[in-house]
Each structure stands twice: as structure tokens, then as C-alpha cells.
Scaffold this active site. Structure first.
Site, short mmCIF file in Angstrom:
data_model
loop_
_atom_site.label_atom_id
_atom_site.label_comp_id
_atom_site.label_asym_id
_atom_site.label_seq_id
_atom_site.Cartn_x
_atom_site.Cartn_y
_atom_site.Cartn_z
N ASP A 33 0.84 -1.19 0.00
CA ASP A 33 0.00 0.00 0.00
C ASP A 33 0.88 1.25 0.00
O ASP A 33 1.89 1.31 0.71
CB ASP A 33 -0.92 0.00 1.24
CG ASP A 33 -2.06 0.99 1.09
OD1 ASP A 33 -3.22 0.54 0.94
OD2 ASP A 33 -1.81 2.21 1.11
N ILE A 34 0.50 2.23 -0.77
CA ILE A 34 1.30 3.45 -0.92
C ILE A 34 1.27 4.30 0.35
O ILE A 34 2.19 5.09 0.58
CB ILE A 34 0.83 4.23 -2.18
CG1 ILE A 34 1.94 5.12 -2.72
CG2 ILE A 34 -0.43 5.02 -1.90
CD1 ILE A 34 1.66 5.65 -4.12
N ASN A 89 -12.89 -3.17 2.54
CA ASN A 89 -13.89 -2.09 2.58
C ASN A 89 -14.78 -2.21 1.35
O ASN A 89 -14.28 -2.41 0.24
CB ASN A 89 -13.18 -0.74 2.59
CG ASN A 89 -12.32 -0.54 3.83
OD1 ASN A 89 -12.69 -0.96 4.92
ND2 ASN A 89 -11.17 0.09 3.67
N GLY A 95 -16.24 2.65 3.42
CA GLY A 95 -14.90 3.24 3.41
C GLY A 95 -14.07 2.89 2.19
O GLY A 95 -12.86 3.11 2.18
N GLN A 96 -14.72 2.35 1.14
CA GLN A 96 -13.96 1.99 -0.07
C GLN A 96 -13.66 3.24 -0.89
O GLN A 96 -14.57 4.02 -1.18
CB GLN A 96 -14.77 0.99 -0.90
CG GLN A 96 -13.98 0.45 -2.09
CD GLN A 96 -14.74 -0.63 -2.86
OE1 GLN A 96 -15.89 -0.93 -2.55
NE2 GLN A 96 -14.08 -1.19 -3.85
N HIS A 102 -10.28 -5.12 -3.23
CA HIS A 102 -8.96 -5.38 -2.66
C HIS A 102 -9.08 -5.77 -1.21
O HIS A 102 -9.96 -5.27 -0.48
CB HIS A 102 -8.04 -4.17 -2.81
CG HIS A 102 -8.64 -2.88 -2.34
ND1 HIS A 102 -9.54 -2.15 -3.10
CD2 HIS A 102 -8.48 -2.20 -1.17
CE1 HIS A 102 -9.90 -1.08 -2.42
NE2 HIS A 102 -9.28 -1.08 -1.25
N HIS A 104 -7.02 -5.58 2.25
CA HIS A 104 -5.87 -5.05 2.97
C HIS A 104 -5.30 -6.15 3.87
O HIS A 104 -6.07 -6.85 4.55
CB HIS A 104 -6.30 -3.90 3.90
CG HIS A 104 -6.80 -2.68 3.20
ND1 HIS A 104 -6.04 -1.55 3.03
CD2 HIS A 104 -8.01 -2.39 2.65
CE1 HIS A 104 -6.74 -0.62 2.40
NE2 HIS A 104 -7.95 -1.11 2.16
#
Ligand code: AMP
Ligand code: ZN
Length: 115
Positions: A33-34, A89, A95-96, A102, A104
Site C-alpha cells: 500500500d502506498i 472495505n 470506506g472503499q 482489494h 488489505h
């Protein structure tokens, strides 16, 4: 493989946007994740564009199962030994923010930024 040309994660799958890859096979990509919440935070995505968990079909069961089974293996490879959290999410109220399904995968020694 069906991609959405306007989708950020489809662009990552196709190499149009760089990512720090953790794992790849024919059906799944995992990358860091960035904006990590924790010492280890990566995302697992199906290569086929699926907008969200709300859109899942029975035929997606295998790839979702493969993603789940990969998490402990990849966490171990990344040195996480003391537990981890997995989050999906779904939808705006879930909260997407990126509308390509995806998972997490979050771990490593606390404190974490969130979660
Ligand atoms: P969500 O809120 O569940 O949709 O999470 C989207 C996640 O994608 C966030 O944790 C972002 O930090 C992450 N993200 C956004 N753009 C990128 C990118 N280019 N490379 C890696 N992760 C990204
Ligand atoms: Zn996509």
C-alpha cells in the site's frame, strides 16, 4: 482478463502505474500500500476487474479463497510473526476509495497509524 481502463488498480496490474510487488500469479496481484498504516501493509487484488465485494459472483469464490490463503504465507515471508489484520472495505459507506476489490493485509509491530 477484463480490465477497466479508468481503474487505478487495473492500471497497476497492466504495469501502467508502478507498484512494489509482493506476489503475482495468473489471477492475483499483491503489492505494498502506498500509504501504509503499519510496518507491513499490502493489498491483494483479483486481476479481473471486480468493482467491490458487493459485486461478487459464485464463480469468484476460488479467487477470493486463494487470496485469503495467500495472506499468512506472504505475511510469514515478510517477517510478520505476531498477528495481522485483514480488511475489505465495500462501497462508499464501507470506506472503499478504490473501486477495484482489494483485501488489505496489515501487520508488524505496533503502534500502527490506524486499524
Ligand atoms: P480503500 O479505502 O479500502 O479503497 O483502500 C484503498 C487503498 O489503496 C488505500 O489504503 C490507499 O493508500 C491505496 N492506494 C491508493 N493508490 C495506490 C497506489 N498507487 N499504490 C498502492 N496503493 C495505493
Ligand atoms: Zn480494476
Amino acid at each position: 482478463m477484463s480490465h477497466d481502463p479508468n481503474c487505478l488498480f487495473c492500471k497497476i496490474i497492466q504495469g501502467q502505474i508502478p507498484s512494489k510487488k509482493v506476489y503475482e500469479d495468473d489471477d492475483i496481484l499483491a503489492f505494498h500500500d502506498i500509504h501504509p498504516w503499519a510496518p507491513v501493509h499490502f493489498l491483494l487484488i483479483p486481476k479481473r476487474h471486480i468493482t467491490s465485494m458487493a459485486e461478487l459472483q459464485p464463480s469468484d469464490a476460488a479467487v477470493m479463497g486463494q487470496m485469503a490463503v495467500l495472506v499468512p504465507r506472504l505475511m510469514k515471508e515478510l517477517g510478520v510473526t505476531n498477528g495481522f489484520r485483514t480488511v475489505i472495505n465495500t462501497g462508499a459507506d464501507g470506506g472503499q476509495e478504490v473501486f477495484h476489490l482489494h483485501m488489505h493485509a496489515i501487520g508488524g509491530p505496533r503502534p500502527w497509524l490506524k486499524g
